[in-house]
Design an enzyme around this catalytic site. Structure first.
Site, mmCIF file in Angstrom:
data_model
loop_
_atom_site.group_PDB
_atom_site.id
_atom_site.type_symbol
_atom_site.label_atom_id
_atom_site.label_comp_id
_atom_site.label_asym_id
_atom_site.label_seq_id
_atom_site.Cartn_x
_atom_site.Cartn_y
_atom_site.Cartn_z
ATOM 1 N N HIS A 52 0.823 -1.211 0.000
ATOM 2 C CA HIS A 52 0.000 0.000 0.000
ATOM 3 C C HIS A 52 0.857 1.262 0.000
ATOM 4 C CE1 HIS A 52 -3.844 -2.060 0.904
ATOM 5 N NE2 HIS A 52 -3.038 -2.962 1.444
ATOM 6 N N VAL A 103 2.717 -23.494 19.821
ATOM 7 C CA VAL A 103 2.929 -23.096 21.213
ATOM 8 C C VAL A 103 1.672 -23.416 22.018
ATOM 9 C CG1 VAL A 103 3.270 -21.098 22.733
ATOM 10 C CG2 VAL A 103 4.632 -21.333 20.637
ATOM 11 N N LYS A 142 -11.618 -2.081 3.135
ATOM 12 C CA LYS A 142 -11.210 -1.363 1.936
ATOM 13 C C LYS A 142 -12.037 -1.751 0.722
ATOM 14 C CE LYS A 142 -6.624 -0.146 3.450
ATOM 15 N NZ LYS A 142 -5.818 -1.045 4.257
ATOM 16 N N ILE A 157 -1.897 -7.310 13.135
ATOM 17 C CA ILE A 157 -1.204 -6.861 11.910
ATOM 18 C C ILE A 157 -2.063 -7.221 10.703
ATOM 19 C CG2 ILE A 157 0.990 -6.837 10.676
ATOM 20 C CD1 ILE A 157 1.201 -5.886 13.574
ATOM 21 N N CYS A 217 1.903 -25.265 -17.253
ATOM 22 C CA CYS A 217 1.234 -23.960 -17.229
ATOM 23 C C CYS A 217 2.205 -22.854 -16.835
ATOM 24 C CB CYS A 217 0.062 -23.969 -16.265
ATOM 25 S SG CYS A 217 -1.156 -25.247 -16.574
ATOM 26 N N CYS A 264 -4.266 -25.257 -15.255
ATOM 27 C CA CYS A 264 -4.756 -26.634 -15.090
ATOM 28 C C CYS A 264 -4.841 -27.016 -13.627
ATOM 29 C CB CYS A 264 -3.929 -27.636 -15.892
ATOM 30 S SG CYS A 264 -2.544 -28.362 -15.020
ATOM 31 N N CYS A 297 0.688 -31.623 -13.290
ATOM 32 C CA CYS A 297 1.914 -31.691 -12.503
ATOM 33 C C CYS A 297 1.770 -32.417 -11.180
ATOM 34 C CB CYS A 297 2.496 -30.301 -12.278
ATOM 35 S SG CYS A 297 1.450 -29.231 -11.270
#
Lengths: 495, 439
Positions: free
Chosen positions: A59, A182, A262, A348, A418, A451, A456
């Site tokens: 941002h 933890v 936002k 955060i 891909c 795909c 893969c």
């Protein structure tokens, strides 16, 4: 990431809980010193929480009310990314952003944001007309009457960026422990100081404990007796589209923000896909990352207001993330007086990814100043700020591909069609710590293409099994019981 | 970088289309005919199709996929077709006028010959630049993944396309699950329903959003009905559940508008979801070269020579349009190989007339889309909605008419048109309309 060998010696100066963007950036800052630092991560793959599923936006820094923690760290984080992406080799594109207003009321909001931008020291922010916007972005909606342009906004590959910080921290001596959730905190006898943490993998001693546990950070904080903040897990759903429609926009498009957040955004990612989302729904469940039919509708409708005619049938997948929104809406960065040695880096949420590097510098300064008597800060003579991602085959010039293929035939073996990912990249991802199909995908992208792993996946399973020396039946998609395969065919059983 | 290698006819893909094209190109007289294949073995997807049902048209007997393709590989090797295996064509350049011809712009456009250049990579040889006089695209198709379907929910393991599951089971001997739901009635899904059941898995049901099946009727009979596997029309999977491994799917019934009927939601417990929701021609290379792609088929626009919008580039098989039967694919491959060889040998003239083939009443897709009247041709097509009763398939003006007992989207129809009839059309006729009417 590969578990560091668990030694008997689990004495650390600093323990960081969580290996998301917050934990990763803090670990790297700490690795500038000769401290013994451990990062504990409960998941199998990095990034796992909000750092994995977000808009991957850097941002500009004009959204937040001057005087808030967000307004303090976001513009600085934005400046830091301009050099960090080169130093740490993760994908970054300075795309700029538009906040789009539809009608006079929303236009007034742009004025407000412009004022914030100036107060927060964000350079180059200006309001442009709808026509001006469309002259640069021909697919922008005709309904948009004005937009706030922020030229310093950027977009990163958030998987690569998250991995880059922790990868560099490890190279500089930080220990990483995966699947190490933890379960409690350890204090000195009188309860005045931190002594360490207990985990599902035993106890770790540490004089300073940094709580960067994201969506669970308030739970960890309560273990230290601090209930001064509460996390409101906030789900955001997204769609990602094929690269062939990524060009529909050049910059990052925001809706005008509302009290809900936002709003839905439209962006071309650092890897040229089109990304739309998120929703913003507060929920009790911290783990529920399910997308929903109404949520996906809301995303699509919201995106279509900004950029009409996004071809829905070109979507390649949808996903959701749970953001660690704090109840008061701001970051919560504080060292406790008692027990001493406990530092919260919580709440955060957006613009968290942007702010993280700036927060990390601040947190380490804070530890240095207020907890310097507990841990000794001496420069790490072996600290190397640079690290390299493995070569991105699909982006290399022909000569370089040729050279690599000659040094190692695995550079000539395409695993993912891909995204043009070679076997050499997959092997290197596993060497650096990927242990699951998703883990390999986060590192080098097989399965992120159109795909979605159809071609893969069997090959990645095979390579993982070979490199880790286990049966393909033990390979998981993302750890725990997410097995890819359930057994052998009758014929193979007989053999 | 190594020097450029020159070939007469290059073919991308050693599946049934590419193999047939290779044989035909050699028979037509092309000297060097090279098939580039990314797998270690020729054969394409047929290698993993170990069930019978192939070759009834071509060989008059029922073969398995590997048997069918083995016959073509043998033919190709005997005919002198070269194979570059484990070789990936990763870039196809837009055909450009040959060096030296560039200044001839004033001359007749027909004379400007173009080169096809492309780039391959293989582990032991690195990167190679190839220049061919003509090229046949035979890359086949891939399966539609879940993403475009907008299935919500969690992201557990256990969701595969039917073809990926087929590869695990038939090629690796590994089972992708124990309790299987299948979304869509594409043929591979039907085949895999039976295959998984035979391997001991529980197949809980096949869910199809449309009111009709998209695969062949014979597969419904032989793969589902014969094994007591239920299938549900007008049903769709809307949600995945399970954190680690898939625990079940949310299924809804849909109304005539394909939207969910409120209150019809049900939870179906399963640890595996196989997707058989359509095939997409694999045209990344074609797009790189700027070849015109038709949105409805997802494949290149071709004429009856299987020639694309770039005269030196031909295409055949499922890269052009998804066919039902491999026999059709081989037939079209042969045609593409023949004409690609003629082009390489300088024996394919630019044609005088062109007819556009227009889909008329109840025709969803058709191929080829352009006819020149220079050769007899079979137009392959699919109807839009099924007609269970007497109907008439026609090509106007006055080219073809055939009464049918039924017409179904899952079963391709063929229309044979003769060159002489096309040629005798009035000079002002520029299009041919194909349609289906109920009688």
């Amino acid at each position: 990431m590969r578990r560091s060998a668990v030694s008997d010696d689990r004495d650390y100066d600093v323990i960081v809980i969580g290996a998301g963007i917050s934990g990763g950036t803090i670990a790297r800052e700490l690795s500038r010193y000769t401290l013994r630092t451990a990062v504990l991560e409960r998941a199998w793959d990095i990034p796992y929480g909000a750092s994995r599923a977000n808009s991957s936006m850097i941002h500009g820094g004009f959204d937040d009310k001057p005087g808030t923690e967000k307004a303090r760290f976001c513009p600085e984080g934005n400046r830091m990314y301009r050099t960090l992406h080169e130093e740490l080799d993760f994908k970054y594109r300075n795309c700029g952003s538009y906040v789009c207003a539809i009608g006079p009321e929303e236009e007034r909001h742009l004025e407000l944001l412009l004022g914030y931008g100036k107060a927060n020291g964000v350079s180059g922010v200006e309001i442009v007309s709808g026509d001006r916007l469309r002259s640069r972005e021909p697919n922008a909606s005709l309904e948009i009457t004005a937009a706030l342009w922020s030229p310093t906004a950027a977009i990163v590959n958030n998987f690569e960026a998250s991995l880059a910080f922790i990868d560099n921290a490890r190279a500089n001596g930080v220990d990483l422990f995966m699947e190490t959730e933890v379960t409690g905190l350890l204090f000195s006898e009188d309860g005045s100081r931190m002594r360490g943490v207990s985990t599902k993998r035993g106890d770790f001693n540490g004089k300073v404990v940094v709580n960067a546990a994201g969506v669970n950070s308030d739970l960890i904080s309560r273990m230290a007796g601090d209930d001064s903040f509460t996390i409101l897990p906030t789900k955001g759903e997204y769609f990602i589209f094929d690269k062939s429609v990524g060009h529909m926009v050049d910059s990052f498009f925001f809706s005008c923000p509302s009290e809900k957040g936002k709003g839905v955004t439209v962006a071309r990612t650092a890897d040229e896909n089109l990304l739309i989302g998120p929703t913003s729904v507060v929920q009790d469940d911290r783990e529920n990352r399910n997308t929903t039919q109404p949520g996906l509708e809301e995303v699509f409708d919201g995106a279509s207001r900004l950029v009409p005619n996004i071809p829905r049938n070109m979507a390649i997948t949808n996903f959701a993330g749970v953001r660690a929104n704090s109840k008061n809406g701001d970051f919560h960065i504080k060292a406790l007086d008692r027990p001493r040695g406990f530092v919260n880096v919580a709440g955060i949420k957006s613009p968290g990814f942007t702010s993280a590097p700036a927060i990390a510098v601040h947190v380490v300064d804070m530890i240095k100043e207020s907890l310097g008597d507990l841990v000794k800060f001496e420069p790490n003579p072996k600290f190397t700020p640079e690290r390299r991602h493995m070569p991105r085959f699909s982006e290399l010039p022909m000569e370089e591909r040729e050279r690599l293929a000659k040094t190692d035939p695995r550079w000539g073996q395409i695993v993912c069609r891909c995204e043009s990912v070679t076997e050499a990249q997959v092997v290197e991802a596993i060497r650096r710590g990927a242990r699951t199909v998703s883990g390999v995908k986060l590192w080098v992208r097989p399965g992120t293409g159109r795909c979605q792993g159809g071609f893969c996946a069997p090959r990645v399973v095979e390579i993982l099994a070979r490199e880790l020396g286990v049966s393909p039946l033990e390979i998981t998609r993302h750890g725990e019981d997410s097995y890819m395969l359930t057994g052998e065919t009758k014929e193979r059983e007989r053999l | 970088m190594s020097a450029t290698r020159h070939v007469d006819v290059a073919i991308v893909g050693a599946g049934p289309a590419g193999l047939a094209a290779g044989v035909a190109a050699r028979q037509e007289g092309a000297r060097s005919v090279v098939v580039f294949e990314r797998d270690w073995e020729p054969g394409g997807i047929l290698q993993q199709c170990i069930h019978p049902g192939f070759g009834l048209h071509t060989f008059g007997e029922e073969l398995t996929g590997p048997e069918y393709v083995h016959r073509y590989v043998t033919r190709a090797r005997e005919a002198g077709v070269e194979f570059d295996l484990n070789t990936m064509v990763f870039q196809l350049d837009k055909p450009a006028p040959k060096d030296g011809d560039k200044d001839d712009e004033d001359e007749n456009e027909n004379k400007v010959e173009k080169n096809v250049t492309f780039w391959t990579m293989r582990p032991e040889r690195g990167i190679e630049r190839i220049e061919a006089k003509s090229l046949v695209l035979a890359m086949g198709c891939r399966e539609r993944p879940a993403g475009a379907l907008g299935i919500a929910g969690s992201r557990p393991s256990g969701v595969y396309t039917a073809g990926t599951a087929q590869r695990f089971v038939n090629m690796e001997g590994l089972m992708p699950g124990t309790k299987v739901a299948i979304m869509g009635t594409g043929d591979i899904g039907l085949i895999m329903a039976r295959r998984m059941l035979l391997e001991g898995a529980d197949v809980v049901g096949v869910f199809e959003i449309m009111p009709w099946v998209s695969g062949l009727r014979r597969n419904i009979a032989q793969c589902l009905d014969d094994f007591g596997i239920p299938y549900y029309l007008n049903h769709s999977v809307r949600e995945l559940r399970g954190r680690g491994r898939l625990e079940g799917v949310g299924v809804v019934e849909v109304g005539p508008d394909r939207r969910p009927i409120p209150g019809s939601e049900q939870f179906v417990a399963c640890d595996t979801l196989l997707l058989a929701v359509g095939l997409i021609p694999e045209n990344e290379l074609s797009r790189m070269a700027g070849i015109e792609i038709e949105p409805l088929t997802g494949g290149p626009v071709v004429n009856e020579f299987m020639q694309t919008s770039e005269a030196c580039v031909f295409a055949a098989g499922n890269v052009v349009v998804v066919y039902d039967l491999v026999d059709f694919v081989s037939r079209q491959g042969e045609r593409a190989g023949t004409y690609a060889a003629r082009y390489a040998l300088g024996r394919l003239e630019k044609t005088k007339r062109e007819f556009k083939v227009v889909p008329g009443n109840n025709i969803r897709i058709l191929s080829p889309q352009i006819l020149t009247g220079e050769d007899d041709v079979t137009v392959y097509l699919r109807v839009g909605t099924p007609v269970e009763g007497k109907c008439r398939l026609y090509a106007e003006p006055g080219l073809f008419s055939q009464n049918l007992r039924y017409a179904r989207p899952g079963e391709m129809n063929e229309i044979k048109l003769s060159a002489s009839k096309l040629k005798s059309l009035a000079p002002d006729v520029t299009s041919v309309t194909i349609g289906l009417e109920i009688l």
